[in-house]
Design a protein around this motif. Sequence first.
Motif, short mmCIF file in Angstrom:
data_model
loop_
_atom_site.label_atom_id
_atom_site.label_comp_id
_atom_site.label_asym_id
_atom_site.label_seq_id
_atom_site.Cartn_x
_atom_site.Cartn_y
_atom_site.Cartn_z
N VAL A 197 52.03 44.25 93.92
CA VAL A 197 52.89 44.01 95.07
C VAL A 197 52.40 42.77 95.78
CG1 VAL A 197 53.78 44.93 97.25
CG2 VAL A 197 53.31 46.48 95.35
N GLU A 198 53.27 41.80 95.97
CA GLU A 198 52.89 40.58 96.69
C GLU A 198 52.93 40.86 98.19
OE1 GLU A 198 54.19 35.88 97.20
OE2 GLU A 198 55.20 37.16 95.71
N THR A 199 51.84 40.56 98.88
CA THR A 199 51.77 40.82 100.31
C THR A 199 51.06 39.68 101.01
OG1 THR A 199 50.99 42.39 102.01
CG2 THR A 199 49.62 42.14 100.06
N GLY A 233 51.31 40.88 106.63
CA GLY A 233 51.93 42.13 106.18
C GLY A 233 50.89 43.21 105.94
N ALA A 234 49.77 42.84 105.31
CA ALA A 234 48.69 43.81 105.08
C ALA A 234 48.12 44.30 106.40
CB ALA A 234 47.59 43.17 104.23
N ALA A 235 47.98 43.38 107.38
CA ALA A 235 47.44 43.76 108.68
C ALA A 235 48.38 44.73 109.40
CB ALA A 235 47.21 42.52 109.54
N ALA A 240 64.63 43.36 100.76
CA ALA A 240 64.06 42.02 100.97
C ALA A 240 63.82 41.39 99.61
CB ALA A 240 62.78 42.11 101.81
N ASP A 241 62.94 40.38 99.58
CA ASP A 241 62.71 39.67 98.32
C ASP A 241 61.50 40.19 97.56
OD1 ASP A 241 60.69 38.86 99.97
OD2 ASP A 241 61.15 36.71 99.86
N GLY A 242 61.02 41.38 97.94
CA GLY A 242 59.89 41.98 97.24
C GLY A 242 58.54 41.63 97.80
N VAL A 243 58.48 40.74 98.78
CA VAL A 243 57.21 40.33 99.38
C VAL A 243 57.01 41.11 100.67
CG1 VAL A 243 55.86 38.41 100.30
CG2 VAL A 243 57.44 38.03 98.39
N VAL A 244 55.80 41.68 100.84
CA VAL A 244 55.48 42.45 102.04
C VAL A 244 54.96 41.49 103.10
CG1 VAL A 244 54.05 44.25 103.04
CG2 VAL A 244 54.99 44.54 100.74
N THR A 245 55.83 41.08 104.00
CA THR A 245 55.46 40.26 105.16
C THR A 245 55.37 41.16 106.38
OG1 THR A 245 57.75 39.81 105.74
CG2 THR A 245 56.70 38.31 104.16
N ARG A 276 56.58 48.75 100.13
CA ARG A 276 56.93 48.11 98.86
C ARG A 276 58.36 48.46 98.46
NH1 ARG A 276 54.52 51.07 93.83
NH2 ARG A 276 55.87 52.61 94.86
N ASP A 277 58.73 49.74 98.57
CA ASP A 277 60.08 50.17 98.23
C ASP A 277 61.12 49.43 99.07
OD1 ASP A 277 58.85 51.93 96.51
OD2 ASP A 277 59.15 53.69 97.79
N TYR A 278 60.84 49.33 100.37
CA TYR A 278 61.77 48.64 101.28
C TYR A 278 61.87 47.18 100.89
CZ TYR A 278 63.84 46.97 105.66
OH TYR A 278 64.67 46.39 106.59
N ALA A 279 60.73 46.55 100.60
CA ALA A 279 60.73 45.13 100.25
C ALA A 279 61.53 44.87 98.98
CB ALA A 279 59.29 44.63 100.09
N GLN A 280 61.45 45.78 98.03
CA GLN A 280 62.17 45.60 96.77
C GLN A 280 63.67 45.80 96.93
OE1 GLN A 280 60.21 48.39 94.18
NE2 GLN A 280 58.57 46.95 93.62
#
Length: 354
Positions: A210-212, A216-218, A246-251, A239-243
Amino acid sequence: MTRDEAETAAFIERLVGSVADGEDQAVEAALRPKDLNEFIGQEKVREQLDLVLRAARARGATADHVLLSGAPGLGKTTLSMIIAAEMEAPLRITSGPAIQHAGDLAAILSSLQEGEVLFLDEIHRMSRPAEEMLYMAMEDFRVDVIVGKGPGAAAIPLELPPFTLVGATVRAGLLPPPLRDRFGFTAHMEFYEPTELERVVHRSARLLEVETTSEGAAEVAGRSRGTPRIANRLLRRVRDYAQVRADGVVTREVAEAALAVYEVDARGLDRLDRAVLEALLKLFGGGPVGLSTLAVAVGEERETVAEVAEPFLVREGLLARTPRGRVAMPAAWEHFGFVPPRQGGPAGGREGPH
């Protein structure tokens, strides 16, 4: 259903609950660190445990028995697996509720191999007869097996190979002193700091592919209640929401939006936590109010409020348990943007705790 079983069920139903369900257990197996160097957080425990294991290996002996205490989700099971890996020994896993008779424990102990690590989760829930048998097994590596009944019963001594017991408990105070004293190393697992949880989130995101971003991690770490298990669970939902949306990136923005959907706010409070605090603030003017009354106000059982919601609220300084009842702390008023009643004004319910 027993009280412990009811508490466990309530914890599992919550996204911010610290007890693992089937999905969590499957994911955790893939995310667990394999050695002490890879284990994040618990610096003092890691350093002390490393010394214990290194010394045992240098002597060519089994490691001392280890007792790990602390809240669920902090890494007790993971550390037991690391102990076995560091000692290059097989690992046997069982739990206190599964050992209801001394014979259950005798069957497990008699089948251990030399040097094997026996992980006994929820050791405080083991039956008393099994507990008393464990004393001798830990100290003398021997158990007495009772054969027969009544006057004709006889105790047959059974020698055991040296082994290492790793006990885990969330309630160390429930263990009798004779049992606690037989552990050569005792450690208490502390809640994690946000910076440590950020490292946990980054590591898990890498393993889950998962790209973050750092922000986003914070954001995920800040809502995880100091518990790696919750951080990993929130990361999977984000991650599910981002996919999907969104574009799959956890910001940070994606994490905020995702956790708003799952009703986990910036402080890690979920629906139950907010219901308890809002009832206390709005209906009872901040308290004091009795537990039973508060539970009725939020439509929950009193055990659910006391054992599931309140520990975190008390730890966060949002609620206090007093002899007169539950009281909202200044941080709770501030969190919801409410103005506390003036000194001497109406303070809501005056019922004492039941």
